[in-house]
Design an enzyme around this catalytic site. Structure first.
Site, PDB file in Angstrom:
ATOM      1  N   GLN A   1      15.932  13.994  61.892  1.00 29.29           N
ATOM      2  CA  GLN A   1      14.987  15.243  62.940  1.00 29.29           C
ATOM      3  C   GLN A   1      14.395  13.686  63.822  1.00 29.29           C
ATOM      4  O   GLN A   1      14.217  14.411  64.704  1.00 29.29           O
ATOM      5  CB  GLN A   1      13.914  15.528  61.873  1.00 29.29           C
ATOM      6  CG  GLN A   1      14.232  16.516  61.525  1.00 29.29           C
ATOM      7  CD  GLN A   1      13.485  17.879  61.736  1.00 29.29           C
ATOM      8  OE1 GLN A   1      12.663  17.243  61.582  1.00 29.29           O
ATOM      9  NE2 GLN A   1      13.262  19.362  61.356  1.00 29.29           N
TER      10      GLN A   1
ATOM     11  N   LEU B   1       5.973  -0.156  89.602  1.00 29.05           N
ATOM     12  CA  LEU B   1       5.453  -1.320  90.924  1.00 29.05           C
ATOM     13  C   LEU B   1       5.661  -2.230  91.809  1.00 29.05           C
ATOM     14  O   LEU B   1       4.380  -2.182  92.839  1.00 29.05           O
ATOM     15  CB  LEU B   1       5.727  -2.817  89.698  1.00 29.05           C
ATOM     16  CG  LEU B   1       5.530  -2.619  88.328  1.00 29.05           C
ATOM     17  CD1 LEU B   1       5.877  -4.297  87.321  1.00 29.05           C
ATOM     18  CD2 LEU B   1       3.826  -2.658  87.864  1.00 29.05           C
TER      19      LEU B   1
ATOM     20  N   ARG C   1      24.640   3.646  61.010  1.00 32.45           N
ATOM     21  CA  ARG C   1      24.155   2.694  60.531  1.00 32.45           C
ATOM     22  C   ARG C   1      23.610   2.251  58.284  1.00 32.45           C
ATOM     23  O   ARG C   1      23.123   2.639  57.978  1.00 32.45           O
ATOM     24  CB  ARG C   1      21.662   3.237  61.027  1.00 32.45           C
ATOM     25  CG  ARG C   1      22.088   3.095  62.175  1.00 32.45           C
ATOM     26  CD  ARG C   1      21.695   1.771  62.943  1.00 32.45           C
ATOM     27  NE  ARG C   1      23.441   0.927  63.768  1.00 32.45           N
ATOM     28  CZ  ARG C   1      23.129   0.021  63.744  1.00 32.45           C
ATOM     29  NH1 ARG C   1      22.542  -0.714  64.042  1.00 32.45           N
ATOM     30  NH2 ARG C   1      24.746  -0.346  64.006  1.00 32.45           N
TER      31      ARG C   1
ATOM     32  N   VAL D   1      18.105   3.543  69.035  1.00 35.31           N
ATOM     33  CA  VAL D   1      19.283   2.625  69.078  1.00 35.31           C
ATOM     34  C   VAL D   1      19.155   1.623  67.976  1.00 35.31           C
ATOM     35  O   VAL D   1      19.675   0.802  67.502  1.00 35.31           O
ATOM     36  CB  VAL D   1      20.349   1.369  70.421  1.00 35.31           C
ATOM     37  CG1 VAL D   1      21.347   0.673  70.046  1.00 35.31           C
ATOM     38  CG2 VAL D   1      20.735   3.204  71.440  1.00 35.31           C
ATOM     39  N   GLY D   2      17.491   1.017  67.707  1.00 36.43           N
ATOM     40  CA  GLY D   2      16.973  -0.169  67.019  1.00 36.43           C
ATOM     41  C   GLY D   2      17.533  -1.468  67.726  1.00 36.43           C
ATOM     42  O   GLY D   2      17.409  -1.633  69.383  1.00 36.43           O
TER      43      GLY D   2
ATOM     44  N   ALA E   1      -1.650  -3.551  98.677  1.00 30.46           N
ATOM     45  CA  ALA E   1      -2.786  -2.534  98.713  1.00 30.46           C
ATOM     46  C   ALA E   1      -3.562  -2.393  99.437  1.00 30.46           C
ATOM     47  O   ALA E   1      -3.648  -1.264 100.161  1.00 30.46           O
ATOM     48  CB  ALA E   1      -2.925  -2.757  97.251  1.00 30.46           C
TER      49      ALA E   1
ATOM     50  N   GLY F   1       2.333  -0.212  94.205  1.00 23.71           N
ATOM     51  CA  GLY F   1       2.507   0.418  93.141  1.00 23.71           C
ATOM     52  C   GLY F   1       1.624   1.683  92.749  1.00 23.71           C
ATOM     53  O   GLY F   1       0.363   1.861  93.749  1.00 23.71           O
TER      54      GLY F   1
ATOM     55  N   ASP G   1       7.606  -0.618  96.222  1.00 21.28           N
ATOM     56  CA  ASP G   1       6.765   0.203  96.855  1.00 21.28           C
ATOM     57  C   ASP G   1       5.870   1.364  96.950  1.00 21.28           C
ATOM     58  O   ASP G   1       6.085   2.439  96.853  1.00 21.28           O
ATOM     59  CB  ASP G   1       8.400   1.568  96.814  1.00 21.28           C
ATOM     60  CG  ASP G   1       8.185   2.270  97.715  1.00 21.28           C
ATOM     61  OD1 ASP G   1       9.113   1.599  99.772  1.00 21.28           O
ATOM     62  OD2 ASP G   1       8.246   3.606  97.591  1.00 21.28           O
TER      63      ASP G   1
END
Length: 414
Positions: free
Chosen positions: A300, A383, A290, A360-361, A140, A387, A385
């Site tokens: 919704q 993170l 489910r 999806v859970g 950095a 950060g 290329d």
């Protein structure tokens, strides 16, 4: 002249061909690398896929026509990259890393240097290049004006040779295909330990088989599992003096230019990963009840969440296209949108994949679905290329602090 997001016939063909390549070839990468434990062996297992990518012309597209390439525009490359990363992030990342390693030569190399170093890649697209940038202490602050900190890889001129010493890591493609190094490194170093990077930062091209290059370890990445990320030490590595790109001090502009290119293109990779996650969640929502009376898309909370994910995809795609257009229009002098693309797209990608998992859970956290793996891939984007916190937001902050900053320049394509 109107603003038009309609793809040309050539771009539509590129998009279609890249999508077909991804479906027919890159869709097989995951099952190939999953059983392999060692990180470098996972990378080596992707060689046939990269060869196929080279055969399809993707490597040549990076190169100027003067050395046998096809010089694809950055916008067209983004269109193709989005399609490729829907199915796999690893092999396209190897391609992007090769492009990053070659950017200093493509944009700043002399005609003689381009002929010397780039023709091989046009003739053999399976060759790899690598930008040796990140110090083991971090990258950095490479531009810090204090010569006692920042880049600690040094090159000293001895007669007609540069002698390079230092240690780098996160050197994507740094192993090469056989553990003997890539075809070439573009090594970011300083030519004088007493001078600031503004005076001494340089990029020197080093053939991968040069004596003194030592692989000291391999980073086992949690995402991008089949990319090559070694730690490399340069021990009195000698190359001809003519291998320097430009002159000492030019490394500042060279590095910024190269990372502006990747910043814009990472946006396309993020869109591809988001699409892969959305497609999984959308299919699940339309088919799985489910244990209830109707598919979960009828509720919704699920429908709204899917709508939010899709909005992020569309916003990220068009920001990517705009930043690529702006880079080309300004000949990379205007990098603000490219940096914004890297920050925005990488962070909304993480949120989009997470929300897909929420749709999806708990099953999304197993190998029943690809979503957990996509989350591992997505977490890398903010993170690497440069950060988002340590580098990219600082770049934007520096622009805002500038006396000549124009808030509307990018919007008005200036």
């Amino acid at each position: 002249m109107t603003i038009d997001f309609q793809l040309s016939d050539e771009q539509k063909a590129l998009q279609t061909n890249a999508r077909a390549f991804a479906q027919n070839v890159l869709s097989k990468v995951a099952s190939t690398i999953t059983p392999i434990i060692q990180p470098v062996e996972r990378f080596y297992a992707t060689r046939p896929f990269y060869d196929a990518m080279a055969e399809a012309g993707f490597v040549k597209s990076l190169l100027p026509t003067t050395v046998g390439g096809t010089a694809m525009s950055i916008l067209d490359f983004a269109i193709a990259s989005e399609e490729l990363t829907v199915f796999d992030v690893n092999v396209p990342s190897t391609l992007l890393a090769t492009g990053l390693g070659l950017q200093p030569i493509i944009n700043y190399g002399s005609e003689a240097q381009q002929q010397k170093f780039l023709v091989d890649f046009a003739e053999n697209g399976s060759l790899l290049a690598s930008l040796a940038f990140t110090e083991i202490t971090g990258g950095a602050n490479y531009d810090n004006e204090n010569p006692e900190v920042g880049c600690q890889t040094f090159a000293r001129l001895e007669g007609d040779e540069w002698v390079i010493n230092g240690e780098k890591h996160h050197i994507t493609n740094g192993t090469g295909w056989e553990g003997k190094g890539p075809h070439l490194f573009s090594v970011v170093c300083r030519t004088d330990p007493k001078k600031s990077p503004q005076e001494s930062l340089a990029v020197i091209v080093v053939p991968g088989d040069t004596p003194g290059i030592e692989i000291t370890g391999y980073l086992n990445m949690m995402g991008h599992r089949a990319t090559s990320s070694p730690r490399i030490r340069f021990n009195n590595v000698r190359v001809p003096a003519e291998n320097i790109i430009g002159k000492p001090g030019d490394g500042m502009a060279i590095v910024e230019n190269a990372f502006s290119w990747t910043a814009a293109l990472i946006g396309a990779g993020c869109v591809g990963v988001m699409r892969g996650a959305f497609d999984t969640a959308y299919k699940f929502a339309r088919t799985d009840k489910r244990s209830g009376p109707v598919p979960v898309i009828e509720y919704q909370n699920v429908g709204f969440m899917l709508a939010d994910i899709k909005m992020r995809i569309e916003a990220a795609r068009y920001l990517t296209w705009k930043s690529c257009h702006q880079l080309a229009l300004s000949k990379r002098k205007s990098s603000e949108l490219a940096i914004m693309t890297k920050v925005y797209c990488s962070e909304v990608c993480v949120q989009a994949v997470y929300d897909s998992m929420r749709v999806v859970g708990v099953d999304s956290y197993t190998d029943m679905y690809p979503l957990a793996g996509l989350m591992q891939d997505a977490l890398c984007f903010p993170l690497y290329d440069g950060g988002n916190m340590g580098v990219r937001r600082r770049q934007l902050h520096d622009m805002l602090r500038s006396d000549d900053y124009d808030p509307m320049a990018s919007a008005e394509a200036r």
